[in-house]
Design a protein around this motif. Structure first.
Motif, PDB file in Angstrom:
ATOM      1  N   VAL A  35      14.838  39.864 -58.363  1.00  0.00           N
ATOM      2  CA  VAL A  35      15.449  40.378 -59.593  1.00  0.00           C
ATOM      3  C   VAL A  35      16.209  39.227 -60.256  1.00  0.00           C
ATOM      4  O   VAL A  35      17.005  38.558 -59.604  1.00  0.00           O
ATOM      5  N   PRO A  36      15.973  38.993 -61.550  1.00  0.00           N
ATOM      6  CA  PRO A  36      16.665  37.896 -62.246  1.00  0.00           C
ATOM      7  C   PRO A  36      18.185  38.052 -62.179  1.00  0.00           C
ATOM      8  O   PRO A  36      18.713  39.178 -62.136  1.00  0.00           O
ATOM      9  N   THR A  37      18.871  36.941 -62.197  1.00  0.00           N
ATOM     10  CA  THR A  37      20.318  36.909 -62.030  1.00  0.00           C
ATOM     11  C   THR A  37      21.053  37.833 -62.997  1.00  0.00           C
ATOM     12  O   THR A  37      21.935  38.583 -62.582  1.00  0.00           O
ATOM     13  N   GLY A  38      20.704  37.819 -64.265  1.00  0.00           N
ATOM     14  CA  GLY A  38      21.405  38.656 -65.245  1.00  0.00           C
ATOM     15  C   GLY A  38      21.295  40.136 -64.934  1.00  0.00           C
ATOM     16  O   GLY A  38      22.273  40.885 -65.031  1.00  0.00           O
ATOM     17  N   VAL A  39      20.116  40.583 -64.544  1.00  0.00           N
ATOM     18  CA  VAL A  39      19.907  41.985 -64.184  1.00  0.00           C
ATOM     19  C   VAL A  39      20.624  42.291 -62.875  1.00  0.00           C
ATOM     20  O   VAL A  39      21.306  43.316 -62.751  1.00  0.00           O
TER      21      VAL A  39
END
Length: 155
Positions: A35-39
């Protein structure tokens, strides 16, 4: 919170409701490394709000809203949709492209409506833990489905 119970012991006696109990539950909602860092950060904030709802009960509902924002962000990022696509468009596209399992279709529609009601509310909603826990859990499941499940899965 003193009227809440945190489950029952082997004899059926009520256990105390504690912040540690909420932390254990929040820890069970893992965020996968894909999962991407921002999410992932949005999911982390949602889990923290849930745990801190022990002290400020309203945070439980805010945690649901934040988890729904994370679902929206996950779809927006994965679909490279930019900012102009509506959540309804993102959900429909994700389902059509098999990015999210069809078993989440009804829950995503409910999530979309909830997100809209939170975003355009005139008052603060207050949810029970019985409402909050499943909503938070599904948000983590959907985000994991978007980033972790292979396209070979049965959708």
């Amino acid at each position: 919170m003193r009227l809440f119970i945190g489950g029952r012991d082997p004899r059926g006696e009520p256990l105390p409701f504690t912040q540690e109990l909420l932390q254990e539950l929040a820890d069970s909602w893992e965020t996968h490394s894909r999962v991407p860092t921002g999410v992932a950060d949005q999911l982390t904030v949602s889990r923290r709000l849930f745990v801190h709802s022990f002290h400020a009960y309203e945070f439980a509902t805010v945690a649901v809203a934040w988890s729904l924002f994370a679902v929206e962000a996950a779809l927006r990022v994965k679909l490279a949709a930019g900012t102009s696509a509506s959540l309804k468009q993102l959900v429909n596209r994700a389902l059509q492209e098999g990015l999210v399992a069809q078993r989440f279709a009804e829950q995503l529609e409910a999530a979309r409506l909830l997100r809209n009601s939170f975003s355009h509310a005139a008052t603060q909603s207050i949810w029970t833990y019985g409402m909050v826990v499943p909503a938070r859990a599904v948000s983590h499941e959907v985000v994991a489905d978007v980033y972790v499940q292979s396209s070979a899965d049965t959708r």
